[in-house]
Design a protein around this motif. Structure first.
Motif, short mmCIF file in Angstrom:
data_model
loop_
_atom_site.label_atom_id
_atom_site.label_comp_id
_atom_site.label_asym_id
_atom_site.label_seq_id
_atom_site.Cartn_x
_atom_site.Cartn_y
_atom_site.Cartn_z
N SER A 18 53.30 -17.67 -7.46
CA SER A 18 53.51 -16.82 -6.29
C SER A 18 52.71 -17.33 -5.10
N ARG A 19 51.49 -17.80 -5.34
CA ARG A 19 50.66 -18.32 -4.26
C ARG A 19 51.21 -19.64 -3.72
N VAL A 20 51.74 -20.49 -4.61
CA VAL A 20 52.34 -21.76 -4.20
C VAL A 20 53.55 -21.49 -3.30
N VAL A 21 54.39 -20.55 -3.70
CA VAL A 21 55.56 -20.21 -2.89
C VAL A 21 55.12 -19.65 -1.54
N LEU A 22 54.09 -18.81 -1.54
CA LEU A 22 53.59 -18.27 -0.27
C LEU A 22 53.11 -19.38 0.65
N VAL A 23 52.31 -20.29 0.14
CA VAL A 23 51.81 -21.40 0.97
C VAL A 23 52.97 -22.17 1.58
N LEU A 24 54.00 -22.42 0.78
CA LEU A 24 55.16 -23.16 1.29
C LEU A 24 55.95 -22.35 2.32
N GLN A 29 58.46 -25.99 7.55
CA GLN A 29 58.87 -27.40 7.64
C GLN A 29 58.65 -28.11 6.31
N ILE A 30 57.60 -27.75 5.57
CA ILE A 30 57.35 -28.36 4.25
C ILE A 30 58.41 -27.85 3.27
N TRP A 31 58.70 -26.54 3.31
CA TRP A 31 59.74 -25.98 2.44
C TRP A 31 61.05 -26.73 2.67
N LEU A 34 61.11 -30.15 1.12
CA LEU A 34 61.31 -30.11 -0.33
C LEU A 34 62.76 -29.76 -0.69
N VAL A 35 63.38 -28.90 0.10
CA VAL A 35 64.80 -28.60 -0.11
C VAL A 35 65.63 -29.86 0.08
N ASP A 36 65.31 -30.62 1.13
CA ASP A 36 66.06 -31.84 1.45
C ASP A 36 65.74 -33.01 0.53
N ASP A 37 64.50 -33.05 0.01
CA ASP A 37 64.09 -34.17 -0.85
C ASP A 37 63.26 -33.66 -2.02
N PRO A 38 63.92 -33.19 -3.08
CA PRO A 38 63.21 -32.64 -4.24
C PRO A 38 62.30 -33.65 -4.95
N SER A 39 62.47 -34.94 -4.68
CA SER A 39 61.58 -35.93 -5.31
C SER A 39 60.14 -35.76 -4.85
N LEU A 40 59.93 -35.02 -3.76
CA LEU A 40 58.58 -34.79 -3.24
C LEU A 40 57.88 -33.59 -3.90
N ILE A 41 58.58 -32.87 -4.77
CA ILE A 41 58.00 -31.67 -5.39
C ILE A 41 56.74 -31.99 -6.19
N PRO A 42 56.67 -33.04 -7.00
CA PRO A 42 55.41 -33.32 -7.72
C PRO A 42 54.23 -33.52 -6.77
N LEU A 132 59.53 -24.76 -8.67
CA LEU A 132 59.84 -25.09 -7.28
C LEU A 132 61.19 -25.79 -7.16
N ALA A 133 61.51 -26.64 -8.11
CA ALA A 133 62.82 -27.31 -8.08
C ALA A 133 63.94 -26.28 -8.14
N ALA A 134 63.81 -25.30 -9.04
CA ALA A 134 64.83 -24.26 -9.15
C ALA A 134 64.93 -23.42 -7.88
N LEU A 135 63.78 -23.04 -7.33
CA LEU A 135 63.80 -22.22 -6.12
C LEU A 135 64.39 -22.96 -4.92
N THR A 136 63.99 -24.21 -4.74
CA THR A 136 64.51 -24.96 -3.58
C THR A 136 66.00 -25.24 -3.72
N GLU A 137 66.45 -25.42 -4.96
CA GLU A 137 67.88 -25.67 -5.18
C GLU A 137 68.72 -24.40 -5.04
N ARG A 138 68.25 -23.32 -5.64
CA ARG A 138 69.04 -22.08 -5.69
C ARG A 138 68.84 -21.17 -4.50
N MET A 139 67.68 -21.27 -3.85
CA MET A 139 67.37 -20.38 -2.72
C MET A 139 66.80 -21.18 -1.55
#
Length: 169
Positions: A18-24, A29-31, A34-42, A132-139
């Motif tokens: 929850s804190r990670v999602v809040l920070v993003l 712009q960072i969110w 990550l939506v545009d380039d999921p390879s940056l999630i790690p 994060l991969a699931a959230l950026t892909e689905r939402m």
């Protein structure tokens, strides 16, 4: 030991997510990156753990030798508790520590080191990355519905947690 593993392996990661999602979401712009380039999630997970570690303080450690620090001397045998967030904000290790950057090497001490390295560190990283991969892909349009200063926080000593994270997508 069992209690520690349950808390560390479940509650800590749930709170961290929850804190990670809040920070993003506070950095749209960072969110979007990550939506545009999921390879940056790690890389984002490593930076998020550095910026906002799961706990407030580390575990109690015992000094094995005298250590001089700017505020005085820690004597051999004395107990030491240090804030986890301080390690991730040391400007001698992380230039511009308040800046969120996806190009930093992942060398946070949030999971400890040496014989005290967290047993679940790799699992925690994978859980956060996959979430994060699931959230950026689905939402991809995920955003807060209230200002960050209105979010309710826990007051516990060990784990820092949100009591709610109202979002829409």
């Amino acid at each position: 030991m069992t209690r520690g593993l349950i808390v560390a392996g479940n509650e800590t990661i749930a709170n961290a997510l929850s804190r990670v999602v809040l920070v993003l979401l506070m950095r749209p712009q960072i969110w979007r990156t990550l939506v545009d380039d999921p390879s940056l999630i790690p890389a984002a997970v490593e930076e998020l753990l550095r910026v906002n570690p799961p706990g407030r303080i580390g575990l109690l450690r015992m000094a094995t030798e005298d250590v001089e620090i700017p505020s005085g001397v820690i004597r051999k045998g004395q107990g030491v508790l240090s804030p986890l967030i301080a390690a991730g904000h040391d400007p001698s290790v992380f230039p511009d520590p308040e800046e969120f950057r996806l190009d930093r090497p992942g060398n946070s001490l949030v999971f400890g080191a040496g014989p005290h390295f967290c047993l679940g560190a790799n699992l925690a990283r994978v859980e956060l990355q996959e979430s994060l991969a699931a959230l950026t892909e689905r939402m991809p349009g995920l955003r807060l519905t209230v200002p960050p200063e209105e979010l309710p926080w826990s007051t516990g000593l060990w784990a820092v947690s949100l009591r709610g994270l109202p979002v829409t997508w």
